[in-house]
Write an enzyme that holds these catalytic residues in place. Structure first.
Site, short mmCIF file in Angstrom:
data_model
loop_
_atom_site.label_atom_id
_atom_site.label_comp_id
_atom_site.label_asym_id
_atom_site.label_seq_id
_atom_site.Cartn_x
_atom_site.Cartn_y
_atom_site.Cartn_z
N GLY A 157 33.29 147.76 -91.48
CA GLY A 157 32.72 148.41 -90.29
C GLY A 157 33.78 149.33 -89.72
O GLY A 157 34.46 150.04 -90.45
N ARG A 158 33.94 149.29 -88.38
CA ARG A 158 34.92 150.19 -87.76
C ARG A 158 36.34 149.94 -88.29
O ARG A 158 37.01 150.86 -88.78
CB ARG A 158 34.89 150.00 -86.23
CG ARG A 158 33.68 150.59 -85.56
CD ARG A 158 33.63 150.20 -84.09
NE ARG A 158 33.38 148.78 -83.95
CZ ARG A 158 32.22 148.24 -83.54
NH1 ARG A 158 31.24 149.03 -83.15
NH2 ARG A 158 32.07 146.94 -83.46
N ILE A 159 36.80 148.67 -88.19
CA ILE A 159 38.20 148.39 -88.58
C ILE A 159 38.36 148.48 -90.10
O ILE A 159 39.31 149.08 -90.61
CB ILE A 159 38.63 147.00 -88.06
CG1 ILE A 159 38.59 146.99 -86.52
CG2 ILE A 159 40.02 146.64 -88.56
CD1 ILE A 159 38.71 145.61 -85.89
N ARG A 239 38.87 136.67 -88.18
CA ARG A 239 38.97 135.44 -87.39
C ARG A 239 39.37 134.32 -88.34
O ARG A 239 38.91 134.29 -89.50
CB ARG A 239 37.62 135.09 -86.73
CG ARG A 239 37.26 135.92 -85.51
CD ARG A 239 38.11 135.58 -84.29
NE ARG A 239 37.70 136.31 -83.11
CZ ARG A 239 38.19 137.50 -82.72
NH1 ARG A 239 39.11 138.10 -83.44
NH2 ARG A 239 37.77 138.07 -81.61
N GLU A 268 43.94 128.29 -83.20
CA GLU A 268 45.05 129.03 -82.59
C GLU A 268 45.38 128.43 -81.23
O GLU A 268 44.47 127.99 -80.52
CB GLU A 268 44.65 130.51 -82.43
CG GLU A 268 44.40 131.18 -83.77
CD GLU A 268 43.97 132.64 -83.64
OE1 GLU A 268 43.93 133.18 -82.51
OE2 GLU A 268 43.66 133.25 -84.68
N HIS A 287 48.08 136.54 -83.94
CA HIS A 287 46.91 137.26 -83.44
C HIS A 287 47.31 138.47 -82.59
O HIS A 287 46.99 138.54 -81.39
CB HIS A 287 45.99 136.32 -82.64
CG HIS A 287 44.56 136.79 -82.60
ND1 HIS A 287 43.48 135.96 -82.59
CD2 HIS A 287 44.03 138.04 -82.55
CE1 HIS A 287 42.36 136.65 -82.54
NE2 HIS A 287 42.67 137.94 -82.52
P1 NAP Z 1 32.12 146.03 -86.96
O1 NAP Z 1 32.29 147.52 -86.84
O2 NAP Z 1 30.88 145.40 -86.46
O3 NAP Z 1 32.32 145.69 -88.52
C1 NAP Z 1 31.99 144.47 -89.08
C2 NAP Z 1 31.56 144.70 -90.53
O4 NAP Z 1 31.34 143.43 -91.13
C3 NAP Z 1 30.29 145.50 -90.68
O5 NAP Z 1 30.54 146.51 -91.61
C4 NAP Z 1 29.27 144.50 -91.22
O6 NAP Z 1 28.43 145.20 -92.14
C5 NAP Z 1 30.17 143.50 -91.94
N1 NAP Z 1 29.58 142.17 -92.02
C6 NAP Z 1 29.03 141.42 -91.03
N2 NAP Z 1 28.60 140.25 -91.51
C7 NAP Z 1 28.88 140.26 -92.84
C8 NAP Z 1 28.67 139.33 -93.90
N3 NAP Z 1 28.06 138.16 -93.69
N4 NAP Z 1 29.10 139.66 -95.14
C9 NAP Z 1 29.71 140.85 -95.36
N5 NAP Z 1 29.93 141.77 -94.40
C10 NAP Z 1 29.52 141.47 -93.17
O7 NAP Z 1 33.32 145.28 -86.26
P2 NAP Z 1 34.84 145.75 -86.06
O8 NAP Z 1 34.99 146.48 -84.79
O9 NAP Z 1 35.30 146.39 -87.34
O10 NAP Z 1 35.53 144.31 -85.88
C11 NAP Z 1 35.41 143.33 -86.88
C12 NAP Z 1 36.01 142.00 -86.44
O11 NAP Z 1 37.43 142.07 -86.47
C13 NAP Z 1 35.70 141.56 -85.01
O12 NAP Z 1 34.44 140.94 -84.91
C14 NAP Z 1 36.84 140.61 -84.69
O13 NAP Z 1 36.48 139.29 -85.02
C15 NAP Z 1 37.95 141.07 -85.61
N6 NAP Z 1 39.08 141.67 -84.85
C16 NAP Z 1 40.30 141.08 -84.91
C17 NAP Z 1 41.36 141.64 -84.23
C18 NAP Z 1 42.72 141.02 -84.28
O14 NAP Z 1 43.44 141.11 -83.31
N7 NAP Z 1 43.09 140.40 -85.39
C19 NAP Z 1 41.19 142.81 -83.49
C20 NAP Z 1 39.93 143.37 -83.45
C21 NAP Z 1 38.88 142.79 -84.14
P3 NAP Z 1 26.91 144.70 -92.42
O15 NAP Z 1 26.28 144.52 -91.07
O16 NAP Z 1 26.34 145.80 -93.24
O17 NAP Z 1 27.07 143.46 -93.17
C1 GLV Z 2 40.51 140.67 -81.13
O1 GLV Z 2 40.69 139.77 -81.90
C2 GLV Z 2 39.25 141.25 -80.83
O2 GLV Z 2 38.21 140.75 -81.33
O3 GLV Z 2 39.23 142.24 -80.10
#
Ligand code: NAP
Ligand code: GLV
Length: 330
Positions: A157-159, A239, A268, A287
């Site tokens: 997705g975005r990240i 996560r 965590e 994290h």
């Molecule tokens: P996003 O744009 O919604 O991207 C999520 C992607 O995952 C989408 O492309 C979605 O595509 C795919 N997806 C969802 N369920 C799936 C499944 N069962 N199997 C395969 N692909 C799947 O979200 P984002 O902004 O990139 O953020 C993603 C996640 O990163 C957040 O929800 C958060 O938990 C984590 N995060 C962590 C940190 C950190 O500090 N470590 C920071 C920011 C975010 P489809 O819908 O086509 O499946």
């Molecule tokens: C961080 O982990 C977030 O989901 O923004």
């Protein structure tokens, strides 16, 4: 006109506090590092119409029952697995998150982990600190090449897309797996869509950026690690519970995958006795995916903007749900 009462589970950067204090009566857990104790939180939300939560705050049926006036929960995170969204929707409570503003910062951190694990950066520092750096020798701390390798992103997705874009600078072959192929991403980056198992078998670097959901909980376990290449590097910035951590410990012990870089953990915070920290081939950070001054400030102001917009009857910038109007109290 009376100002809406909001509860903040932590003191936020000054820019976000200013947005909230200009429009609301702010009550808060006035600390920056220590999380609000649960009983304090439950008392704190009693009269609140808005709640600004962090990803460590559990917003569940118990909390909603303690907050009869609540209209909006603004999470200062893009992930919202800490919130029972269906329970909020059933109560007519809007949930918002902070997508977009942390994308590039989190992708940078995924790459920091990828490079650190591939090139054994932390092991190198520890070796010097322990006084173990002797004469240069041909096979000292040899790692794996990043340039020209295959990068597979699970959850592009975005990240995930931002992680893939960076791979172009390293002349990598790119592939990804989502539930649905994303033609625009393929056109932009040249990344190839692969079924999950094929991505695991093909990739030199597997980076996980899926949200935590019922579907993704435990997505990576013994079976998945066994499918990976022996030389693969596994990176999780999504996560912790997406990974079966005990299986990862066993897999890293056995050397498949060869190494891992982790920003997130099943429970965590982890302590110094955690088994992953005993593994030389695992790089762990606490994290910090979105942890830059600019990004954390932007996340806090966006969460504040979402809260204020909703409480002043404007459409929120980042709604997660579309709850029906709350049932009338009369
Ligand atoms: P996003 O744009 O919604 O991207 C999520 C992607 O995952 C989408 O492309 C979605 O595509 C795919 N997806 C969802 N369920 C799936 C499944 N069962 N199997 C395969 N692909 C799947 O979200 P984002 O902004 O990139 O953020 C993603 C996640 O990163 C957040 O929800 C958060 O938990 C984590 N995060 C962590 C940190 C950190 O500090 N470590 C920071 C920011 C975010 P489809 O819908 O086509 O499946
Ligand atoms: C961080 O982990 C977030 O989901 O923004």
């Amino acid at each position: 006109m009376s100002r809406p009462v909001v509860y903040l589970t932590r003191r936020l950067p000054a820019a976000a506090m200013a947005i909230l204090e200009a429009a609301c009566t702010v009550t808060l857990w006035d600390e920056t590092e220590r999380p609000v104790p649960r009983e304090v939180l439950l008392r704190g939300v009693a009269g609140a119409e808005g709640l600004l939560s962090l990803l460590t705050d559990r917003v569940d049926a118990e909390l909603l029952a303690a907050a009869p006036r609540l209209r909006v929960v603004a999470n200062m995170a893009v992930g919202y697995d800490n919130i029972d969204v269906p329970a909020c929707s059933a109560r007519g409570i809007l949930v918002t998150n902070t997508p977009g503003v942390l994308t590039e910062t989190t992708a940078d951190l995924a790459w920091a982990l990828l490079l650190a694990a591939a090139r054994r950066i932390v092991e190198g520092q520890k070796l010097i600190e322990a006084g173990g750096w002797g004469p240069w020798h041909p096979l000292q701390l040899v790692g794996v090449d990043v340039h020209g390798a295959t990068l597979g992103v699970v959850g592009a997705g975005r990240i995930g897309a931002a992680v893939l874009r960076r791979g172009r600078g390293f002349a990598m072959r790119l592939c990804y797996h989502n539930r649905h192929p994303t033609p625009a991403l393929e056109a932009e980056t040249g990344a190839r869509y692969l079924p999950f198992d094929e991505l695991l078998q093909t990739s030199d670097f597997v980076v996980v950026t899926v949200p935590l959901s019922a579907e993704t909980r435990g997505m990576f376990g013994a079976r998945e690690f066994a499918l990976m290449r022996e030389t693969a590097v596994f990176v999780n910035v999504a996560r912790g519970p997406v990974v079966r951590e005990a299986d990862l410990v066993a897999a890293l012990h056995a050397g498949r995958p060869r190494a891992a870089g982790l920003d997130v953990f099943e429970h965590e915070p982890i302590g110094p006795a955690h088994p992953l920290l005993a593994l030389a081939n695992c790089v762990c950070v606490p994290h910090i995916g979105s942890a830059t001054v600019a990004t954390r400030t932007r996340m806090a102001t966006l969460a504040a903007e979402n809260l204020v917009a909703t409480l002043s009857g404007q459409p929120p910038l980042n709604p997660v749900n579309a709850p029906p109007p709350a049932p009338s109290q009369g």
